[in-house]
Design a protein around this motif. Structure first.
Motif, PDB file in Angstrom:
ATOM      1  N   GLY A 150     -15.055   1.487 -10.289  1.00  0.00           N
ATOM      2  CA  GLY A 150     -14.117   1.787  -9.217  1.00  0.00           C
ATOM      3  C   GLY A 150     -13.743   0.628  -8.325  1.00  0.00           C
ATOM      4  O   GLY A 150     -13.046   0.831  -7.324  1.00  0.00           O
ATOM      5  N   ASP A 151     -14.175  -0.606  -8.653  1.00  0.00           N
ATOM      6  CA  ASP A 151     -13.769  -1.745  -7.842  1.00  0.00           C
ATOM      7  C   ASP A 151     -12.416  -2.255  -8.320  1.00  0.00           C
ATOM      8  O   ASP A 151     -11.794  -1.694  -9.230  1.00  0.00           O
ATOM      9  N   LEU A 209      -4.423 -10.695 -12.850  1.00  0.00           N
ATOM     10  CA  LEU A 209      -4.824 -11.709 -11.872  1.00  0.00           C
ATOM     11  C   LEU A 209      -5.444 -11.073 -10.632  1.00  0.00           C
ATOM     12  O   LEU A 209      -6.416 -11.601 -10.080  1.00  0.00           O
ATOM     13  N   TYR A 210      -4.903  -9.941 -10.184  1.00  0.00           N
ATOM     14  CA  TYR A 210      -5.507  -9.262  -9.032  1.00  0.00           C
ATOM     15  C   TYR A 210      -6.978  -8.952  -9.317  1.00  0.00           C
ATOM     16  O   TYR A 210      -7.849  -9.149  -8.467  1.00  0.00           O
ATOM     17  N   GLY A 211      -7.247  -8.438 -10.512  1.00  0.00           N
ATOM     18  CA  GLY A 211      -8.621  -8.098 -10.867  1.00  0.00           C
ATOM     19  C   GLY A 211      -9.514  -9.312 -10.951  1.00  0.00           C
ATOM     20  O   GLY A 211     -10.657  -9.292 -10.485  1.00  0.00           O
ATOM     21  N   ALA A 212      -9.000 -10.388 -11.544  1.00  0.00           N
ATOM     22  CA  ALA A 212      -9.793 -11.609 -11.692  1.00  0.00           C
ATOM     23  C   ALA A 212     -10.141 -12.206 -10.334  1.00  0.00           C
ATOM     24  O   ALA A 212     -11.289 -12.600 -10.078  1.00  0.00           O
ATOM     25  N   ILE A 213      -9.158 -12.281  -9.451  1.00  0.00           N
ATOM     26  CA  ILE A 213      -9.388 -12.846  -8.120  1.00  0.00           C
ATOM     27  C   ILE A 213     -10.380 -11.991  -7.349  1.00  0.00           C
ATOM     28  O   ILE A 213     -11.298 -12.509  -6.691  1.00  0.00           O
ATOM     29  N   GLY A 229      -5.960  -9.528  -2.209  1.00  0.00           N
ATOM     30  CA  GLY A 229      -6.745  -9.222  -1.016  1.00  0.00           C
ATOM     31  C   GLY A 229      -6.476  -7.825  -0.495  1.00  0.00           C
ATOM     32  O   GLY A 229      -7.405  -7.098  -0.117  1.00  0.00           O
ATOM     33  N   VAL A 230      -5.207  -7.430  -0.467  1.00  0.00           N
ATOM     34  CA  VAL A 230      -4.860  -6.072  -0.038  1.00  0.00           C
ATOM     35  C   VAL A 230      -5.535  -5.051  -0.945  1.00  0.00           C
ATOM     36  O   VAL A 230      -6.129  -4.065  -0.477  1.00  0.00           O
ATOM     37  N   LEU A 231      -5.457  -5.288  -2.243  1.00  0.00           N
ATOM     38  CA  LEU A 231      -6.046  -4.356  -3.203  1.00  0.00           C
ATOM     39  C   LEU A 231      -7.557  -4.258  -3.034  1.00  0.00           C
ATOM     40  O   LEU A 231      -8.121  -3.159  -2.936  1.00  0.00           O
ATOM     41  N   MET A 232      -8.213  -5.395  -2.988  1.00  0.00           N
ATOM     42  CA  MET A 232      -9.671  -5.425  -2.891  1.00  0.00           C
ATOM     43  C   MET A 232     -10.158  -4.761  -1.610  1.00  0.00           C
ATOM     44  O   MET A 232     -11.059  -3.912  -1.623  1.00  0.00           O
ATOM     45  N   GLN A 233      -9.543  -5.115  -0.482  1.00  0.00           N
ATOM     46  CA  GLN A 233      -9.968  -4.563   0.804  1.00  0.00           C
ATOM     47  C   GLN A 233      -9.664  -3.070   0.892  1.00  0.00           C
ATOM     48  O   GLN A 233     -10.472  -2.283   1.391  1.00  0.00           O
ATOM     49  N   LEU A 247      -2.739   2.136   1.103  1.00  0.00           N
ATOM     50  CA  LEU A 247      -3.620   1.049   0.680  1.00  0.00           C
ATOM     51  C   LEU A 247      -3.571  -0.094   1.686  1.00  0.00           C
ATOM     52  O   LEU A 247      -4.605  -0.691   2.028  1.00  0.00           O
ATOM     53  N   LEU A 248      -2.382  -0.404   2.176  1.00  0.00           N
ATOM     54  CA  LEU A 248      -2.231  -1.475   3.160  1.00  0.00           C
ATOM     55  C   LEU A 248      -2.960  -1.132   4.454  1.00  0.00           C
ATOM     56  O   LEU A 248      -3.636  -1.978   5.048  1.00  0.00           O
ATOM     57  N   LYS A 249      -2.861   0.118   4.881  1.00  0.00           N
ATOM     58  CA  LYS A 249      -3.551   0.557   6.099  1.00  0.00           C
ATOM     59  C   LYS A 249      -5.066   0.467   5.929  1.00  0.00           C
ATOM     60  O   LYS A 249      -5.785  -0.002   6.820  1.00  0.00           O
ATOM     61  N   LEU A 250      -5.554   0.911   4.772  1.00  0.00           N
ATOM     62  CA  LEU A 250      -6.993   0.837   4.507  1.00  0.00           C
ATOM     63  C   LEU A 250      -7.470  -0.613   4.479  1.00  0.00           C
ATOM     64  O   LEU A 250      -8.569  -0.928   4.957  1.00  0.00           O
ATOM     65  N   ALA A 251      -6.656  -1.500   3.923  1.00  0.00           N
ATOM     66  CA  ALA A 251      -7.026  -2.915   3.871  1.00  0.00           C
ATOM     67  C   ALA A 251      -7.142  -3.498   5.275  1.00  0.00           C
ATOM     68  O   ALA A 251      -8.053  -4.288   5.562  1.00  0.00           O
ATOM     69  N   GLU A 252      -6.227  -3.119   6.159  1.00  0.00           N
ATOM     70  CA  GLU A 252      -6.292  -3.594   7.548  1.00  0.00           C
ATOM     71  C   GLU A 252      -7.565  -3.090   8.229  1.00  0.00           C
ATOM     72  O   GLU A 252      -8.235  -3.833   8.956  1.00  0.00           O
ATOM     73  N   GLU A 253      -7.902  -1.828   7.991  1.00  0.00           N
ATOM     74  CA  GLU A 253      -9.131  -1.278   8.573  1.00  0.00           C
ATOM     75  C   GLU A 253     -10.353  -2.018   8.048  1.00  0.00           C
ATOM     76  O   GLU A 253     -11.273  -2.352   8.809  1.00  0.00           O
ATOM     77  N   GLN A 254     -10.369  -2.294   6.742  1.00  0.00           N
ATOM     78  CA  GLN A 254     -11.517  -2.970   6.150  1.00  0.00           C
ATOM     79  C   GLN A 254     -11.643  -4.396   6.668  1.00  0.00           C
ATOM     80  O   GLN A 254     -12.760  -4.905   6.853  1.00  0.00           O
TER      81      GLN A 254
END
Length: 315
Positions: free
Chosen positions: A4-5, A120-124, A151-155, A186-193
């Motif tokens: 799930g990452d 690339l998103y996954g690799a980074i 970064g947005v995706l990961m966070q 997703l963007l909102k969750l990334a900002e919170e994280q």
């Protein structure tokens, strides 16, 4: 079936994008090493792709048996150290690249080149942006944009934690080659994280303990992997460890500098202690009884000493 990452989500998205035309439905099921066999028994139907999920040594024999008896096709694509041979399974395995890279390379003939950015998103996100394939693929993009989206995706996924339904939405979005930042939630969750992570820096600096060459924290108010990395860096240790209490168990993440093979140590420790552990050389995890934490720290320091002495004598 995917981890799930971000690397697992990107891998699942690439599989779905590549194979959607071959099947009436491509279902996404999230799992992890300890529960892989149980989840496979419950969810497997038709052809099954397993991506970015290590096979825990404790269940390796059971996994081999379950996969070999399955009447459908099983494709296993992963980049963790392989703990079992898998007869009858189509195995795509290589340590070094991310699972997303391996999936893309396997299915590239079915995907437009623009899907390289999903890989690339996954690799980074998995700290595996140093391979020749990644360097070549990045040259076709503005890497500042790719790193921002990763970064947005990961966070965002870290903040979503076990919200698997939302993670399936992310898989579907990426399978359409959508940018992570285009998903408002997703963007909102990334900002919170990001705010959680910033607070975690100060917390780790104040609360990290050091035993020998290992810096560790218990119950950090943020992601275990990040807390382990921060403990290592802020305390100038060779290994960082972050553990979370779950009943009588510690669930933990460990991070090391080059030269300390955490996967080898944790697999051996887990084998002797009937626990679970493993991962990559420099990023791994474990689940152990809380009473064993002291033993783990002591043995890990002895292991580090042996490894560092071995490197010094070979120079």
């Amino acid at each position: 079936m995917a981890h799930g990452d971000a690397d697992g989500v990107c891998s699942a998205a690439l599989v779905k994008a590549a194979l959607a035309g071959d099947y009436d439905e491509v279902r996404i099921y999230f799992t992890h090493p300890v529960d892989l066999v149980k989840d496979f028994r419950e969810a497997a139907a038709g052809d099954v792709y397993i991506v970015d999920v290590a096979i825990d040594e404790k269940i390796a024999g059971e996994a081999r048996e379950v996969f070999s008896r399955y009447t459908g096709r099983v494709v296993y694509i992963d980049h963790h150290p392989l703990s079992a041979d898998l007869p009858g399974v189509e195995v795509v395995h290589e340590e070094g690249p991310s699972a997303s890279e391996l999936v893309y390379r396997r299915l590239a003939g079915r995907l437009p080149r623009a899907y390289t950015r999903v890989a690339l998103y996954g690799a980074i996100s998995d700290y595996m942006d140093y391979t020749e394939w990644v360097r070549s693929a990045l040259e076709r993009w503005d890497k500042r944009i790719v790193y921002y989206e990763a970064g947005v995706l990961m966070q965002g996924l870290e903040r979503a934690r076990k919200d698997h339904e939302f993670k399936r939405e992310v898989v579907n979005h990426l399978a359409g080659n959508g940018a992570p930042s285009a998903m408002a939630k997703l963007l909102k969750l990334a900002e919170e994280q990001a705010r959680v992570n910033e607070a975690l820096v100060g917390w780790v600096e104040k609360n990290a303990l050091v035993e020998g060459k290992v810096a560790y924290v218990i119950n950090p108010p943020g992601p275990l992997g990040l807390a382990a990395n921060l403990a290592r860096g802020l305390k100038d240790a060779l290994v960082g460890l972050a553990a979370e209490e779950r009943g009588e168990i510690y669930v933990m993440s460990l991070r090391s500098s080059a030269g300390v093979d955490l996967n080898a140590f944790l697999r051996e420790f887990a084998r002797r202690q009937s626990a679970s552990g493993g991962g990559h050389k420099n990023a791994a995890g474990a689940r152990i009884p809380r009473a064993l934490l002291g033993d783990l720290l002591r043995e890990l320091n002895l292991y580090i000493s042996r490894q560092t002495r071995g490197r010094a004598s070979s120079q």
